[in-house]
Enzyme design. Structure first.
Site, PDB file in Angstrom:
ATOM      1  N   ARG A  53       0.829  -1.206   0.000  1.00  0.00           N
ATOM      2  CA  ARG A  53       0.000   0.000   0.000  1.00  0.00           C
ATOM      3  C   ARG A  53       0.860   1.251   0.000  1.00  0.00           C
ATOM      4  O   ARG A  53       1.996   1.231   0.450  1.00  0.00           O
ATOM      5  CB  ARG A  53      -0.851   0.058   1.259  1.00  0.00           C
ATOM      6  CG  ARG A  53      -1.653  -1.180   1.473  1.00  0.00           C
ATOM      7  CD  ARG A  53      -2.351  -1.081   2.830  1.00  0.00           C
ATOM      8  NE  ARG A  53      -2.900  -2.386   3.193  1.00  0.00           N
ATOM      9  CZ  ARG A  53      -3.443  -2.658   4.365  1.00  0.00           C
ATOM     10  NH1 ARG A  53      -3.512  -1.700   5.291  1.00  0.00           N
ATOM     11  NH2 ARG A  53      -3.917  -3.868   4.614  1.00  0.00           N
ATOM     12  N   ASP A  55      -0.038   5.371   1.376  1.00  0.00           N
ATOM     13  CA  ASP A  55      -1.093   6.138   2.035  1.00  0.00           C
ATOM     14  C   ASP A  55      -1.632   7.260   1.152  1.00  0.00           C
ATOM     15  O   ASP A  55      -1.025   7.606   0.136  1.00  0.00           O
ATOM     16  CB  ASP A  55      -0.537   6.754   3.325  1.00  0.00           C
ATOM     17  CG  ASP A  55      -0.509   5.742   4.460  1.00  0.00           C
ATOM     18  OD1 ASP A  55      -1.191   4.703   4.350  1.00  0.00           O
ATOM     19  OD2 ASP A  55       0.188   6.002   5.457  1.00  0.00           O
ATOM     20  N   ARG A 202       8.454   8.027   6.826  1.00  0.00           N
ATOM     21  CA  ARG A 202       8.056   9.375   7.248  1.00  0.00           C
ATOM     22  C   ARG A 202       8.545   9.676   8.672  1.00  0.00           C
ATOM     23  O   ARG A 202       8.869  10.827   8.996  1.00  0.00           O
ATOM     24  CB  ARG A 202       6.547   9.537   7.134  1.00  0.00           C
ATOM     25  CG  ARG A 202       6.103   9.554   5.662  1.00  0.00           C
ATOM     26  CD  ARG A 202       4.613   9.346   5.487  1.00  0.00           C
ATOM     27  NE  ARG A 202       3.848  10.344   6.213  1.00  0.00           N
ATOM     28  CZ  ARG A 202       2.516  10.299   6.344  1.00  0.00           C
ATOM     29  NH1 ARG A 202       1.829   9.318   5.791  1.00  0.00           N
ATOM     30  NH2 ARG A 202       1.894  11.246   6.999  1.00  0.00           N
TER      31      ARG A 202
END
Lengths: 265, 265
Positions: A53, A55, A202
């Site tokens: 995935r 985001d 991140r």
């Protein structure tokens, strides 16, 4: 019936992430629609498998998917066909017909991510969706000093967001680099590893930019590995600065042929 | 009461152009709201004057406006104040307190525009709003050969869109340059002149890219000057590739201090 491996880029700005969700525009949803339309809506429908995935708001330069297509079509025919039907914020860059046992997610051996921080005092109107923003002075040499600590096999428990379903937080980073792009006024970080936890890039980007701005000690990463406490890492850098640059499969990278312990199977 | 000259950038993607229009998001509209809010909504309202319009989707790196502000505030205070209230697709880069007779539109002595064509086969997802797209092979040397013909004082009747209200189509171009940005895979054109007609840069960009792709003779610009017929120029390049880079006022450019015949008064 042939299996297609497809490499694609997308601007994540207008997607609610990769994974299909009802009533949301997602990368997986758009791809599934386009590929089933090309195959004239077979029953059962064609399923699209992604490498993993991304985001909402996260970009991809080289995401990988695979699917089985019921009609005979060449690689270049598939590339042009998909691109002619995709919206303008997605683009296929490569199509390869692969063995029937290739799997875009299970066979991943590594991923490479890029993170861009724009350093302007005010948010640059042209970059608001394409970089993180950090308005404080940064000493790139401090980041250069700190970033090698991330390389190697570590327990990244301080660098994973709550909500992760991973069985282990141990991952291996093969490369972690940074540079100051003076023309663009950006700090660019790049990470290549065998797998990344939820929000891990991140969170690493947030820690590194704080080190660069003297808000953390240059050796703080070693401390964070020890404490295994996500709250100590504070910031999660914004999604807008994150790019999935490349997904590696066995044989893609001769430098790391055997370092594949954490296959995401 | 002091007069402020303000230089600003904006991403034109989500604006219906510069000029205020009812029920539309426009650059002038947003600026007028922000500045009147900062002044606590005086009556009569503060009017914002721009150097000229830009069309929907056209970007600015250095648009100029002026307005009169009723309260005492420093240049840096005004810059931070406006930026704190502007949406993220606009950014003020410079604020100067000017003489009361400065006028952002009437005093313009020249403007500089940039045009970017992306040459990828398919539209790049990250550039769809920020470049024009040209998927055919381009020989930059053909454009380099042709572009000097635009320099000088000419009747640009072949290069003006219908709907122009200009009294004369004579304009002077001081500089016209081009280069191939290999890293970005773009043709970049730049024009500096004393004034530009409606769609003039986008029509010149269309003619030049066609010359680059062998669809027009290298000497075609001279023919277009002679025929004075807009239909002969065909294409208008898309708004997304156009940037208003800089607006010049008397004294800004020592190279062209006297060449100001077409003041847009």
């Amino acid at each position: 019936m042939a299996r297609f491996k497809v490499v694609l880029a997308y601007d994540g700005t207008n997607f609610a992430g990769f994974q299909r969700q009802p009533h949301q525009r997602t990368v997986e949803g758009v791809l599934t629609n386009v590929i089933n339309k090309m195959a004239k809506h077979p029953n059962p429908a064609i399923i699209v498998y992604g490498s993993g995935r991304t985001d909402a708001g996260v970009h991809a330069l080289g995401q990988v998917i695979h699917f089985d297509f019921p009609f005979k079509i060449s690689e270049i025919g598939m590339l042009k066909g998909i691109n002619s039907m995709l919206p303008l914020d997605m683009e296929v860059s490569q199509v390869i017909i692969v063995d029937d046992d290739f799997h875009a997610r299970y066979d991943v051996s590594g991923k490479r991510y890029l993170y861009r921080f724009d350093l302007s005092e005010f948010i640059n109107p042209f970059k608001r969706f394409y970089t993180g923003h950090w308005r404080f002075p940064v000493d790139i040499n401090r980041i250069k000093q700190a970033i090698p600590s991330l390389v190697g096999e570590h327990d990244f428990s301080s660098f994973v967001a709550s909500g992760s379903t991973a069985k282990t937080n141990v991952r291996t980073i093969y490369e972690a680099t940074c540079y100051l792009d003076r023309k663009q006024n950006e700090v660019v970080l790049e990470f290549y590893g065998n797998g990344f936890l939820y929000n891990m890039v991140r969170i690493m980007a947030g820690v590194l930019i704080e080190i660069g701005s003297n808000r953390r000690d240059v050796n703080d990463i070693e401390r964070l590995f020890k404490v295994k406490n996500r709250n100590q890492a504070r910031l999660t850098a914004p999604a807008s600065g994150l790019y999935l640059k490349r997904v590696y499969y066995e044989g893609d990278d001769p430098d790391h042929p055997t370092k594949l312990p954490v296959k995401q199977r």
